[in-house]
Design a protein around this motif. Structure first.
Motif: not given
Length: 986
Positions: A467-484, A487-496
Motif C-alpha cells: 500500500l505504501s508503494i502504491v500511495d507513493q505513486v498516487l501522491a505524485d499527480p505528475e507521475s500518473v497523468t493518464d486517467p486509465v 484507475a489501474h493503480v487505484v484498482e491495485r490499491r483496492a485489491y490490497m
C-alpha cells in the motif's frame, strides 16, 4: 601439500553424535524430529552432519541435503530446495520421479527447469509461497512414506526469506512423519537484528526441536586431530602452539597445519585467522592467486568455463594454476564436477576482502559481461538474472544493474520467491533516478515498476508495504497523468485493501477509479475495475448494485478480450443473482464463468468459482449437487497446492452438504483429515465450525466447545456472517442443551439485533428457529410469562419479514412456526407435520429428525392420544437419530418410555449394550472404525497410514479422536473397549 587436511576419523563429538543418532533412531520408528546444529564458522558443523548422513544412509535412510548460498549479502532464493530437487531428478528413475513429484512437477519446474524438458512452463506469476510450501510438504510426505528421511539444510544464516519461511513451515508441519530435519547455522553470525534469530529462539521452545551447540576442541582433541591428519603423534610443543593459535577451531587447526607444511615457522604464525588464511594464499604462484581472486568475486562457486573467461588465461596457464589451488586445499572441485568452490567460506571472505576496491569492481564487471554474453556459462544454475544484478551492482554499472534487477524481480516472482522479488524491484526503484534511460533499460515505466513492487509485497504478505508503494505513486499527480493508468493503480490499491478485510474502503476506492475512466474506449482496466467493484459490493452485501456492476463488467471484459476479468465477473454475477432469488440466472452465470476459467487455465478464478458454486447450491438446498461441485474444487485445490487454504474451505463446503444430507460420519472424516493438514485462519475456522456443530448435536459438548474456541481464535476479529452466525448458533445451542436458557437467548438476540441483509439472511434462519425453540422451552416452565410472549412476537415478525426463497429457508420457517405452536400449546400436530414435510423437501437430516421427535410428542399429547401414529413417527425418528448418533435418540426413547410406545431396536444397535455404549459406537466414523480395527491388531500409526493410504499424521489424529470418544487412556485400553462393545464386528 597433496596430503588431505581433513582428519580421516571424527575427533571428539561423541556426545553430539550420540544425541543426533538418538534422534535418527526416533525418526526410524516414525516420530519426526528437528535438530539445530549451531556453532561458529569452522568449528566442524559440516563434518558432524556428514558423519550422521553417512551413518543414516548405511541404515537405509534416504538423505537429501541443500545449502543456503550467499550472493552479495543476500541469499539465493530457495537454493536448498533447488539442490534437493536437482538431487532427486538426477538419482530417481523417471516413472518413480513422476510419482514422487505428483501434481507439483510443473510448479517445481519453475525452480528447476530440467524438470520440464519440453519447456511447457511459462512465466506465470500467480503462484504463491503457500502453494509451493504445500507442494514441498506433499513431496516430503511421499518420500517419508517409502522410508525414513534425513533432510539437511546447511548454512541457514545465509538463507533468503523464502527459504526461512519454508523451513519454519516444515518445522511446524512435519508431524507424524519419519523425517529428521537437520538445520545448521553459524551462531556467531546471529547478531541481534539477524532475521534468523527470532525463528531459532522460537524453535528452541518446541518440544520436538533439539539444539546442539558444537563447541571448540579441547587441547587433547586438537592433538588427536593433528595425529589423525599427520598419522603420527605431534610433538607436545607443536600441539600446544597450534592449540593456542587456533583456540580449538577445527578449520583453523587445518589451516595452521597447512601453513606449516608449506614452510611457515610454527612459532612465527600470523596472529589472526584472516592473516593465516591470506598467508596460505600468498604461498601459491601469482597465476594461482589470480585464479583465487577471480573465484572469490564469483561467490559462492564458479563454473570452470565461466572462470576461464573471467580470468582470461590461456588453458596452458589456467589449469596448472587451478591444480595448484586444489593441491594446496584452497579450492575444491564442487559436487557437479564442472566447477570450483573454496574449501571454506572463511577463505573466500578473506581473499575477497583483501582485494582493492577497483580490483573487485573490475572482476564483477568481467562476470557481468561474460554472463550477459553467454548465460549458459553459469551452468545449471537458474539464478542468472539475480547473479547479473549482483555483479552489475557491485561493478557500479547502474544502468545494467537496473535492467538485471527488474528481470531478477520478475523471475523471483515467477519462482515463488516474492520476498526476493520485492528486494530486487525495490533496488531497481532506488536506481531509477540515477539512470537516464531507465524506462528503456527496465522494460517498464516508473508507474509499472512500482505496481510490480507493490504486487510482490502483497504476495510476500507485506500488504501494508505494498500500500505504501502504491500511495507513493498516487501522491505524485505528475507521475500518473493518464486517467486509465491512474484507475489501474487505484484498482491495485483496492485489491490490497480487500486483502486486509477493508471491504467498505475498497469499494469506495473502486468507485473513485470508475469515475476516473472515460466511457470510451473500453480497456482492460475498465473490466478489472468493474469486476473488482462487483466483488467488493457482493462482499459488503450491496447485492442489487453488485448485479448491475457485474453485468457491466462481463460486457466490458468480453468487449476487450479480458478473459480473467470476464470469468471473475460471471462468477460474481451468478453468486449475487442466486442470493437475490434468481437461481436459474445465477447458476447459468456461475457455470459459464467456471467453464471459461477452466478453459483458459485461470486456476485461481476456477477455485473461486467452485467455492461460490458449491455455496450457492447449498443455499438453494441442492445438497448433492453442492457436494459434487465442492469435491471437484477440492481436487483442483490439491493439484494447485492450495490444500491448506482454499482447499480447506472447499472441504468445509463439502462437509456442510454431507452434513445436511445426514452423511455425518463421512463429513467428520473429511473435516478431521483436512484439519490434520494444519490449515489456519478462516480456512481452519470453517472446518472447525462444521465439526463443532455436529459434535454439539451428538452430545459431545466439551469437544464442540473446544472447536468453537479454536474457530474464534483462528477467525480473529472479523464480522463476516458466514462465520459469526454459526459461531453464535453453536454457542447458543450448547447453552440451551446445558439448560442455561438465559445465556442461550442472549447469544441469539445479540446476533439477530444486527441488520439482516444480503447473504446474511441464509445464516439468520437457523438462529431464528433456535431463538423460537428457546422460548418454547422456557414457556413450558412459565406459560404465562409476558416477556416470553413479547420475544415470541418479535421472532415471528422477523421470520415473516425476511426472504425465504429456497427450500432450507422454508424448512426453517416451518420449524419456527411449529416451535411457536409448541409455545402457544395449540395446533402443534399440524404445525409439526408441516415442519416434517418442509424438512423432507429441503433434504435436511437433523431438522427432519428433530421435527419427527416433536411430531411424535405432539401426537402423544392429543386427546385421545394417537399412539399408533406416534409410534410410527417415533420409530422413524429413532432410526434416523441412531444413524446420525444425534442426542435426539435419547429424547425419543424417553418419550417412548413415558407414552408406552413400542419401539423396535435400531438395526445398528448391539443387543445387550447400554444406550451410552450404542451412542459411542454410532459416533465413531467409518474411517475411525477402520483405524480402530488396526489399533486392535497392534498396528503403529505408520502401519495404519500405509494400510489405509493416508498420512501418518492423519492416522495419529484419528487415533486421538478414537481415544477421546472411547474415553480410553491408551491404545490397549481402546482395543479392549472395542472388543467389549462389539465395535469391530464390521
Amino acid at each position: 601439500m597433496s596430503r588431505d587436511l581433513v582428519s580421516p576419523v571424527v575427533v571428539g563429538r561423541r556426545r553430539e553424535l550420540g544425541r543426533l543418532r538418538a534422534l535418527l533412531d526416533q525418526v526410524i520408528t516414525g516420530t519426526p524430529a528437528v535438530a539445530l546444529i549451531a556453532g561458529e564458522a569452522g568449528v566442524g558443523k559440516s563434518r558432524l552432519t556428514q558423519e550422521l548422513a553417512a551413518g543414516a544412509a548405511g541404515r537405509g535412510v534416504r538423505v537429501l541435503s541443500g545449502g543456503c548460498v550467499e550472493l552479495g549479502g543476500e541469499g539465493i532464493p530457495l537454493a536448498p530446495l533447488v539442490d534437493v530437487l536437482r538431487a532427486l531428478a538426477r538419482s530417481t528413475p523417471a516413472d518413480e520421479l513422476d510419482r514422487l513429484l505428483g501434481p507439483a512437477r510443473r510448479e517445481f519446474a519453475r525452480l528447476l527447469p530440467e524438470l520440464d524438458p519440453a519447456g511447457t512452463v511459462g512465466a506465470r506469476q500467480d503462484g504463491s509461497a503457500a502453494q509451493l510450501f504445500e507442494h514441498v510438504l506433499g513431496l516430503i510426505t511421499r518420500l517419508a512414506a517409502q522410508r525414513p528421511l534425513l533432510l539437511v539444510v546447511e548454512d541457514l544464516h545465509w538463507a533468503d526469506r523464502s527459504t526461512r519461511d519454508l523451513v519454519a513451515f516444515l518445522v511446524q508441519t512435519l508431524r507424524e512423519l519419519g523425517v529428521l530435519l537437520l538445520l545448521t547455522y553459524r551462531s556467531d553470525e546471529l547478531h541481534r537484528r539477524h532475521p534468523l534469530r527470532p525463528l531459532v529462539t522460537g524453535w528452541e521452545r518446541v518440544r520436538s526441536v533439539e539444539r546442539i551447540e558444537v563447541g571448540r576442541f579441547s587441547r587433547e582433541e586438537v592433538a588427536a586431530q593433528l595425529q589423525a591428519i599427520r598419522r603420527t603423534a605431534p610433538g607436545a610443543h607443536f600441539a600446544a602452539v597450534v592449540f593456542e593459535r587456533s583456540q580449538g577451531n577445527a578449520f583453523l587447526v587445518e589451516e595452521i597445519l597447512a601453513a606449516v607444511d608449506g614452510g611457515a615457522d610454527p612459532g612465527d604464525l600470523p596472529p589472526s585467522l584472516r592473516d593465516v588464511l591470506l598467508a596460505r594464499t600468498e604461498r601459491v604462484s601469482e597465476a594461482a592467486q589470480r585464479v583465487l581472486r577471480a573465484a572469490a568475486a564469483a561467490s559462492p562457486r564458479v563454473e570452470d568455463r565461466l572462470l576461464e573467461v573471467v580470468v582470461g588465461m590461456p588453458e596452458a596457464q589456467l589449469y596448472p594454476a587451478l591444480r595448484e589451488t586444489v593441491e594446496h586445499h584452497l579450492l575444491v572441485v564442487d559436487h557437479s564436477g564442472r566447477g570450483y568452490a573454496f574449501r571454506h567460506e572463511l577463505t573466500r571472505d578473506a581473499v575477497y576482502e583483501d582485494m582493492l576496491p577497483g580490483e573487485r569492481v573490475r572482476l564483477h564487471a568481467a562476470y557481468g559481461a561474460a554472463l550477459e554474453s553467454d548465460p549458459t556459462l553459469l551452468g545449471d544454475d537458474t539464478g542468472v538474472a539475480a547473479t547479473l544484478a549482483h555483479h552489475w551492482y557491485a561493478a557500479l554499472d547502474l544502468p545494467r544493474a537496473l535492467s538485471a534487477s527488474v528481470q531478477a524481480g520478475r523471475q523471483a516472482a515467477a519462482g515463488y520467491a516474492s520476498a526476493e522479488a520485492l528486494h530486487h524491484l525495490e533496488r531497481a526503484l532506488q536506481l531509477w533516478t540515477r539512470v537516464s534511460d531507465a524506462a528503456e533499460r527496465a522494460g517498464v515505466d516508473w508507474v509499472g515498476l512500482n505496481v510490480l513492487a507493490a504486487e510482490a509485497a502483497w504476495a510476500a504478505g507485506e500488504i501494508n508495504r505494498g500500500l505504501s508503494i502504491v500511495d507513493q505513486v498516487l501522491a505524485d499527480p505528475e507521475s500518473v497523468t493518464d486517467p486509465v493508468r491512474q484507475a489501474h493503480v487505484v484498482e491495485r490499491r483496492a485489491y490490497m485493501l480487500r486483502a486486509l478485510g477493508r471491504d467498505e474502503e475498497a469499494g469506495g476506492q473502486l468507485r473513485e477509479a470508475l469515475a476516473l475512466l472515460p466511457a470510451q474506449p473500453l480497456t482492460t482496466t475498465h473490466a478489472a475495475v468493474l469486476a473488482s467493484l462487483a466483488n467488493s459490493l457482493m462482499r459488503i452485501d450491496e447485492l442489487e448494485q453488485g448485479v448491475e456492476v457485474a453485468r457491466s463488467a462481463v460486457e466490458a471484459a468480453a468487449a476487450v478480450g479480458a478473459t480473467a476479468q470476464q470469468a471473475d465477473a460471471l462468477i460474481t454475477l451468478g453468486h449475487t443473482c442466486g442470493y437475490l432469488g434468481d437461481a436459474p440466472s445465477g447458476l447459468t452465470a456461475l457455470h459459464d464463468g467456471l467453464a471459461l476459467a477452466e478453459r483458459e487455465g485461470l486456476s485461481g478464478v476456477a477455485l473461486r468459482g467452485y467455492i461460490n458454486l458449491s455455496d450457492l447450491l447449498e443455499m438453494l438446498g441442492r445438497h448433492a449437487e453442492a457436494a459434487d461441485a465442492a469435491r471437484a474444487g477440492v481436487e483442483l485445490a490439491a493439484r494447485l497446492g492450495h490444500t491448506r487454504s482454499l482447499g480447506a474451505m472447499l472441504v468445509g463446503n463439502l462437509a456442510e452438504s454431507l452434513m445436511r444430507l445426514g452423511r455425518w460420519r463421512e463429513a467428520l472424516d473429511l473435516v478431521t483429515e483436512s484439519l490434520a493438514d494444519d490449515p489456519s485462519g478462516v480456512f481452519a475456522s470453517t472446518l472447525l465450525l462444521q465439526r463443532g456443530e455436529l459434535q454439539g448435536w451428538q452430545g459431545a459438548a466439551q469437544a464442540a466447545e473446544s472447536d468453537l474456541r479454536e474457530a474464534r481464535h483462528q477467525f480473529g476479529g472479523g464480522t463476516d456472517a458466514q462465520f459469526t452466525a454459526p459461531m453464535t448458533f453453536i454457542e447458543a445451542e450448547l447453552a440451551r442443551a446445558a439448560g442455561d436458557l438465559a445465556a442461550a437467548r442472549q447469544h441469539v438476540r445479540a446476533a439477530l439485533d444486527r441488520p439482516i441483509v444480503g447473504q446474511g439472511v441464509r445464516y439468520a434462519w437457523p438462529l431464528i428457529w433456535l431463538g423460537m425453540r428457546i422460548e418454547a422451552d422456557a414457556a413450558a416452565g412459565e406459560p404465562s410469562n409476558t416477556d416470553i410472549r413479547q420475544r415470541h412476537d418479535a421472532l415471528q415478525a422477523l421470520a415473516v419479514a425476511i426472504p425465504r426463497n429456497a427450500t432450507p429457508a422454508q424448512a426453517y420457517y416451518a420449524l419456527t412456526t411449529a416451535e411457536a405452536a409448541r409455545l402457544n400449546g395449540s395446533g402443534e400436530v399440524a404445525a409439526w407435520q408441516a415442519a416434517v414435510t418442509a424438512c423432507r423437501a429441503a433434504d435436511e437430516a437433523f431438522p427432519l429428525c428433530y421435527s419427527l421427535f416433536r411430531l411424535a410428542e405432539a401426537q402423544c399429547g392429543t386427546t385421545p392420544s394417537d399412539t399408533s401414529a406416534a409410534g410410527a413417527t417415533a420409530q422413524e425418528c429413532l432410526r434416523l437419530a441412531d444413524d446420525l448418533a444425534a442426542t435426539t435418540s435419547h429424547d425419543v426413547r424417553a418419550l417412548a418410555r413415558r407414552a408406552r410406545l413400542r419401539l423396535e431396536q435400531s438395526s445398528s444397535a448391539t443387543t445387550g449394550e447400554s444406550q451410552s455404549q450404542r451412542q459411542i459406537g454410532f459416533r465413531l466414523t467409518d474411517r475411525e472404525r477402520e483405524v480402530l480395527a488396526l489399533v486392535a491388531e497392534g498396528c503403529s500409526n505408520g502401519q495404519i497410514a500405509t494400510a489405509l493410504f493416508i498420512s501418518p499424521k492423519t492416522a495419529s489424529v484419528h487415533v486421538s479422536n478414537i481415544l477421546a470418544k472411547l474415553d480410553a487412556a491408551s491404545r490397549t485400553e481402546a482395543a479392549v473397549l472395542a472388543h467389549r462393545l462389539g465395535l469391530l464386528t464390521t
